[in-house]
Design a protein around this motif. Structure first.
Motif, short mmCIF file in Angstrom:
data_model
loop_
_atom_site.label_atom_id
_atom_site.label_comp_id
_atom_site.label_asym_id
_atom_site.label_seq_id
_atom_site.Cartn_x
_atom_site.Cartn_y
_atom_site.Cartn_z
N ALA A 1 8.43 -4.04 41.95
CA ALA A 1 9.01 -2.81 42.18
C ALA A 1 8.01 -1.94 41.61
O ALA A 1 7.15 -2.25 40.75
CB ALA A 1 10.34 -2.81 41.59
N TYR A 2 7.79 -0.73 41.95
CA TYR A 2 7.27 0.74 41.33
C TYR A 2 8.06 1.70 41.45
O TYR A 2 8.56 2.04 42.40
CB TYR A 2 6.08 0.60 41.95
CG TYR A 2 5.01 1.57 41.25
CD1 TYR A 2 4.31 1.40 40.29
CD2 TYR A 2 4.85 3.02 41.79
CE1 TYR A 2 3.47 2.25 39.31
CE2 TYR A 2 4.11 3.80 41.19
CZ TYR A 2 3.63 3.48 39.97
OH TYR A 2 2.70 4.40 39.27
N ASP A 3 8.20 2.45 40.09
CA ASP A 3 8.92 3.65 40.26
C ASP A 3 8.20 4.80 40.42
O ASP A 3 7.20 5.25 39.83
CB ASP A 3 9.32 3.82 38.59
CG ASP A 3 10.35 5.12 38.56
OD1 ASP A 3 10.78 5.47 39.57
OD2 ASP A 3 10.59 5.27 37.33
N ILE A 4 8.42 5.53 41.76
CA ILE A 4 7.52 6.38 42.11
C ILE A 4 8.16 7.82 41.58
O ILE A 4 7.43 8.73 41.92
CB ILE A 4 7.49 6.52 43.81
CG1 ILE A 4 9.07 6.67 44.40
CG2 ILE A 4 6.67 5.09 44.18
CD1 ILE A 4 9.19 6.74 46.10
N LEU A 5 9.09 7.99 41.32
CA LEU A 5 9.94 9.31 40.87
C LEU A 5 9.13 10.05 39.77
O LEU A 5 8.77 11.31 40.04
CB LEU A 5 11.32 9.06 40.51
CG LEU A 5 12.18 10.48 40.71
CD1 LEU A 5 12.17 11.14 42.03
CD2 LEU A 5 13.54 10.11 40.36
N PRO A 6 8.45 9.38 38.81
CA PRO A 6 7.88 10.03 37.80
C PRO A 6 6.40 10.75 38.44
O PRO A 6 5.79 11.82 37.91
CB PRO A 6 7.34 9.06 36.68
CG PRO A 6 8.42 8.07 36.82
CD PRO A 6 8.88 8.01 38.21
N LEU A 7 6.08 10.27 39.48
CA LEU A 7 4.77 10.93 40.11
C LEU A 7 5.18 12.52 40.91
O LEU A 7 4.31 13.13 40.79
CB LEU A 7 4.22 9.95 41.43
CG LEU A 7 3.83 8.65 40.84
CD1 LEU A 7 3.52 7.70 42.13
CD2 LEU A 7 2.71 8.82 40.13
N ILE A 8 6.73 12.53 41.19
CA ILE A 8 6.94 13.62 41.75
C ILE A 8 7.49 14.57 40.79
O ILE A 8 7.15 15.81 40.40
CB ILE A 8 8.04 13.56 42.79
CG1 ILE A 8 7.54 12.59 43.91
CG2 ILE A 8 8.50 14.70 43.41
CD1 ILE A 8 8.42 11.71 44.89
N LEU A 9 8.27 14.24 39.71
CA LEU A 9 9.00 14.65 38.51
C LEU A 9 8.87 14.16 37.38
O LEU A 9 9.39 13.22 36.75
CB LEU A 9 10.56 14.67 38.95
CG LEU A 9 11.03 15.31 40.21
CD1 LEU A 9 12.67 14.89 40.25
CD2 LEU A 9 11.10 16.66 40.03
N PRO A 10 7.75 14.27 36.76
CA PRO A 10 6.92 13.66 35.64
C PRO A 10 7.96 13.64 34.37
O PRO A 10 7.92 12.63 33.75
CB PRO A 10 5.78 14.41 35.02
CG PRO A 10 5.40 15.27 36.23
CD PRO A 10 6.60 15.73 37.33
N GLU A 11 8.89 14.53 33.99
CA GLU A 11 9.61 14.65 32.89
C GLU A 11 11.12 13.77 33.32
O GLU A 11 11.80 13.87 32.40
CB GLU A 11 9.97 15.92 32.39
CG GLU A 11 8.64 16.53 31.99
CD GLU A 11 8.06 15.80 31.09
OE1 GLU A 11 8.43 15.48 29.94
OE2 GLU A 11 6.87 15.83 31.06
N MET B 1 15.44 9.67 35.48
CA MET B 1 15.97 8.81 36.72
C MET B 1 14.67 8.15 37.22
O MET B 1 13.58 8.14 36.98
CB MET B 1 16.21 9.74 37.81
CG MET B 1 17.41 10.79 37.48
SD MET B 1 18.18 11.72 38.78
CE MET B 1 16.77 13.06 38.86
N SER B 2 14.95 7.08 38.11
CA SER B 2 13.92 6.16 38.75
C SER B 2 14.33 6.08 40.16
O SER B 2 15.49 5.89 40.53
CB SER B 2 13.86 4.85 37.83
OG SER B 2 14.77 3.76 38.15
N LEU B 3 13.09 5.97 41.02
CA LEU B 3 13.40 5.66 42.45
C LEU B 3 12.37 4.69 42.57
O LEU B 3 11.11 4.78 42.59
CB LEU B 3 13.00 6.87 43.21
CG LEU B 3 13.30 6.58 44.74
CD1 LEU B 3 14.61 6.43 45.02
CD2 LEU B 3 12.57 7.87 45.52
#
Length: 159
Positions: free
Chosen positions: A73-83, A86-88
């Protein structure tokens, strides 16, 4: 009922760093006196005569079961919302399990449809670390026969 000892072995591994999550699991179970238990419960008996018959239906209790999976799996949410906390995570998991790896040699026959490769592609969202919402597509590939694919939605809470 016979004295049925069940032994289960399992090994887990989990790696998580820089948004990447890798998981693996292997498990094996042994059921002592599975053949005798199947007989006592009426598995593999002719319904008309009550005599033992070779059971091709796979309804006996297995004396050995085995399964494993690997998941990435790879958490893509920090790429959109760095701070964000949460995780997606989109993920892919490959599973192999056989719930009738071995059956008693008392006229029972393995059910090959219980020897399954399973491919799972999904997405999981964690608004907080203890709560997860998941949706995935599950493609079953049994050794024999056919099993319908599934779309699955889940909610989980770690307490």
């Amino acid at each position: 009922l016979p004295d049925v000892l069940t032994t289960i072995y399992e090994v887990h591994a989990h790696y998580k760093s820089h948004g990447v999550s890798l998981k693996a699991l292997w498990t094996q179970a042994f059921i002592d006196e599975a053949g005798r238990l199947s007989r006592v419960l009426g598995k593999g008996l002719d319904p008309d005569t009550g005599l033992p018959v070779a059971s091709a239906s796979g309804d006996s209790i297995a004396q050995e079961m085995q399964g494993w999976y690997v998941e990435a799996a790879y958490d893509i949410l920090p790429l959109i919302l760095p701070e964000t906390k949460m995780s997606l995570e989109p993920y892919f998991r490959f599973e192999h399990y056989n719930t009738q790896k071995d059956v008693a040699d008392l006229g029972f026959v393995k059910d090959r449809s219980r020897d399954v490769d399973l491919y799972v592609a999904g997405l999981q969202f964690k608004p907080i670390p203890q709560v997860v919402f998941k949706v995935d597509y599950r493609h079953f590939d049994p050794d024999s026969g056919h099993r319908a694919n599934e779309i699955q939605a889940l909610v989980g809470y770690v307490f």
